[in-house]
Design an enzyme around this catalytic site. Structure first.
Site, mmCIF file in Angstrom:
data_model
loop_
_atom_site.group_PDB
_atom_site.id
_atom_site.type_symbol
_atom_site.label_atom_id
_atom_site.label_comp_id
_atom_site.label_asym_id
_atom_site.label_seq_id
_atom_site.Cartn_x
_atom_site.Cartn_y
_atom_site.Cartn_z
ATOM 1 N N SER A 135 0.900 -1.123 0.107
ATOM 2 C CA SER A 135 0.055 0.154 0.105
ATOM 3 C C SER A 135 0.987 1.277 0.122
ATOM 4 C CB SER A 135 -0.703 -0.160 1.206
ATOM 5 O OG SER A 135 -1.481 1.158 1.325
ATOM 6 N N LYS A 161 -0.934 -1.031 -4.338
ATOM 7 C CA LYS A 161 -2.073 -0.252 -4.129
ATOM 8 C C LYS A 161 -1.729 1.169 -4.009
ATOM 9 C CE LYS A 161 -4.791 0.033 0.267
ATOM 10 N NZ LYS A 161 -5.299 -0.964 1.210
ATOM 11 N N LYS A 163 -2.826 5.090 -2.640
ATOM 12 C CA LYS A 163 -4.030 5.728 -1.870
ATOM 13 C C LYS A 163 -4.473 6.654 -2.722
ATOM 14 C CE LYS A 163 -3.939 3.774 2.205
ATOM 15 N NZ LYS A 163 -5.182 3.198 2.848
ATOM 16 N N ASP A 188 -7.163 2.681 -3.273
ATOM 17 C CA ASP A 188 -7.865 2.715 -1.914
ATOM 18 C C ASP A 188 -8.040 4.242 -1.650
ATOM 19 O OD1 ASP A 188 -8.792 2.632 0.746
ATOM 20 O OD2 ASP A 188 -7.071 1.375 1.598
ATOM 21 N N GLU A 213 -11.085 0.541 -3.471
ATOM 22 C CA GLU A 213 -11.268 0.099 -1.933
ATOM 23 C C GLU A 213 -11.962 1.489 -1.493
ATOM 24 O OE1 GLU A 213 -7.908 -1.516 -0.058
ATOM 25 O OE2 GLU A 213 -8.485 -1.139 1.835
ATOM 26 N N ASP A 238 -13.513 -2.317 3.096
ATOM 27 C CA ASP A 238 -12.706 -2.062 4.018
ATOM 28 C C ASP A 238 -13.328 -1.888 5.359
ATOM 29 O OD1 ASP A 238 -10.744 -1.543 6.086
ATOM 30 O OD2 ASP A 238 -9.266 -0.629 4.703
ATOM 31 N N LYS A 262 -9.592 -7.319 7.933
ATOM 32 C CA LYS A 262 -8.610 -6.664 8.929
ATOM 33 C C LYS A 262 -9.091 -7.237 10.156
ATOM 34 C CE LYS A 262 -7.313 -2.380 6.793
ATOM 35 N NZ LYS A 262 -7.296 -0.869 6.699
ATOM 36 N N GLY A 290 -3.883 -4.387 6.171
ATOM 37 C CA GLY A 290 -2.577 -3.891 7.160
ATOM 38 C C GLY A 290 -3.203 -2.609 7.875
#
Ligand code: OSB
Ligand code: MG
Length: 368
Positions: A135, A161, A163, A188, A213, A238, A262, A290
């Site tokens: 990420s 991934k 952000k 995400d 996400e 998520d 998670k 994570g």
């Protein structure tokens, strides 16, 4: 196992590189560790709450006092055979799932040690290696981001991934895809968009993403179902999935096609297993999320990722991406093909460096 005392510890560790999401940037982590002492055996857990109540309403201060005044007292002097019994003992307290998870997971670890079994086997895992993704946070510039992606691809990671947030999305994807047309790529948003931005979100379809996400509100399922109808890209939830019932609801309403599990967010290993089983029964792939964990939480994420439906690379990556020195031995290492090999040793297979933890300690409290 009779639960005799619980030790809470806070340590502070700087991140190797800052981490920025749609809700802000952090440079270091306040890591909250718990140790559950039973007769003759103990187990460690990590409370993954953040420094601020931004990702979720829980944060490190709320989890510390809730553990001290409610959750730990509900466990003390109780005798349990399995870690999974902890959820029931703490059941009177609403919410505070990350705090509950830290304690429940520590008991699972203690159970694995007592039975001399690898934690992953106790959890019902079946994989001997797990696939790893990374990420990558929002950076100061696109050049800096491209440099980071290149480093992670060279290290072997199997999924990147990014952000995203309004203003750091389509332009970034354009640049990344023109340089790497074929890599497995996802984004995400951590709830940075609203349903009014559906037309904008449809433009993400052009970039062949594995998933987007949590585009909408952290507590929403219904409007994600409305949005998923409009997108070709799979939505992955998520924040919205707090338990197996939420997962069932999201699957039934077709709010997502992938779920990120998670263990902290859902309240511990037993609920994580239920979410996993709900997804498995509906052929929904899952992956392990994570929370910038230290080695203690990271080792638990690795064990969880061995369950059958963890079919996509998780945000479970090498210790050295986060920390100059991790608090476990060996550190978590990722092969040049992007896999972590699962240990057959009892417990997590990682040794906790209590000497280093003592050096980093900010506060410590034992409740008995
Ligand atoms: O949304 O997955 C998230 C980190 C902190 C809070 C929320 C998230 C994240 C990450 C980092 O994406 C995952 C990791 O590498 O630990
Ligand atoms: Mg996320």
């Amino acid at each position: 196992m009779k639960i005799e005392s619980v030790t809470l510890r806070e340590i502070q560790i700087p991140l190797v590189h800052f981490f920025e999401t749609s809700f802000g940037r952090i440079y270091s982590r306040r890591i909250f560790l718990v140790t559950v002492h039973c007769d003759g055996v103990h187990g460690w857990g990590e409370c993954v709450t953040g420094e601020d109540p931004y990702y979720s309403s829980e944060w490190i201060e709320s989890s510390w006092v809730t553990m001290k005044h409610y959750l730990v007292p509900s466990l003390l002097k109780q005798t349990v055979e399995h870690g999974r019994e902890a959820a029931h003992l703490m059941g009177k307290v609403r919410g505070h799932r990350m705090a509950k998870a830290a304690l429940e997971n520590a008991l699972w670890e203690a159970e694995a040690r007592a039975k001399k079994l690898p934690l992953w086997k106790l959890l019902g895992g079946m994989r001997k290696e797990i696939a790893c993704g990374v990420s990558i946070g929002i950076q100061d510039s696109i050049e800096q981001l491209l440099g980071k992606i290149e480093t992670e691809l060279n290290a072997g990671y199997r999924r990147i991934k990014l952000k995203v947030k309004p203003g750091w999305d389509l332009g970034v994807l354009e640049k990344v895809r023109s340089r790497w047309p074929d890599i497995v790529l996802s984004v995400d948003a951590n709830s940075a968009y609203t349903l009014d931005e559906t037309e904008h979100l449809r433009k993400f379809d052009a970039f062949n993403l594995l998933m987007i996400e949590q585009p909408l509100w952290n507590d929403d399922i219904y409007y994600h179902a409305r949005l998923q109808k409009e997108l070709r890209t799979a939505i992955c939830l998520d924040e919205s999935i707090e338990n197996a019932r939420d997962a069932a609801c999201a699957i039934e309403t077709r709010a997502c096609r992938i779920i990120n599990i998670k263990v902290g967010r859902v309240g511990g290993f037993s609920e994580a297993k239920s979410v996993h089983d709900t997804c498995a029964a509906n052929d929904i792939p899952v992956w392990c999320g994570g929370m910038l964990e230290s080695g203690v939480g990271r080792a638990h994420n690795i064990a969880l990722s061995t369950l059958e439906s963890f079919r996509l690379p998780g945000d479970v990556s090498a210790s050295k991406r986060y920390w100059k020195e991790d608090i476990i031995e060996p550190e978590v290492c990722v092969s040049k093909e992007g896999f972590i090999t699962i240990s057959d040793a009892p417990g997590t297979g990682y040794h906790i460096r209590e000497d280093l933890i003592e050096k980093l300690i900010v506060r410590k409290e034992t409740i008995s």
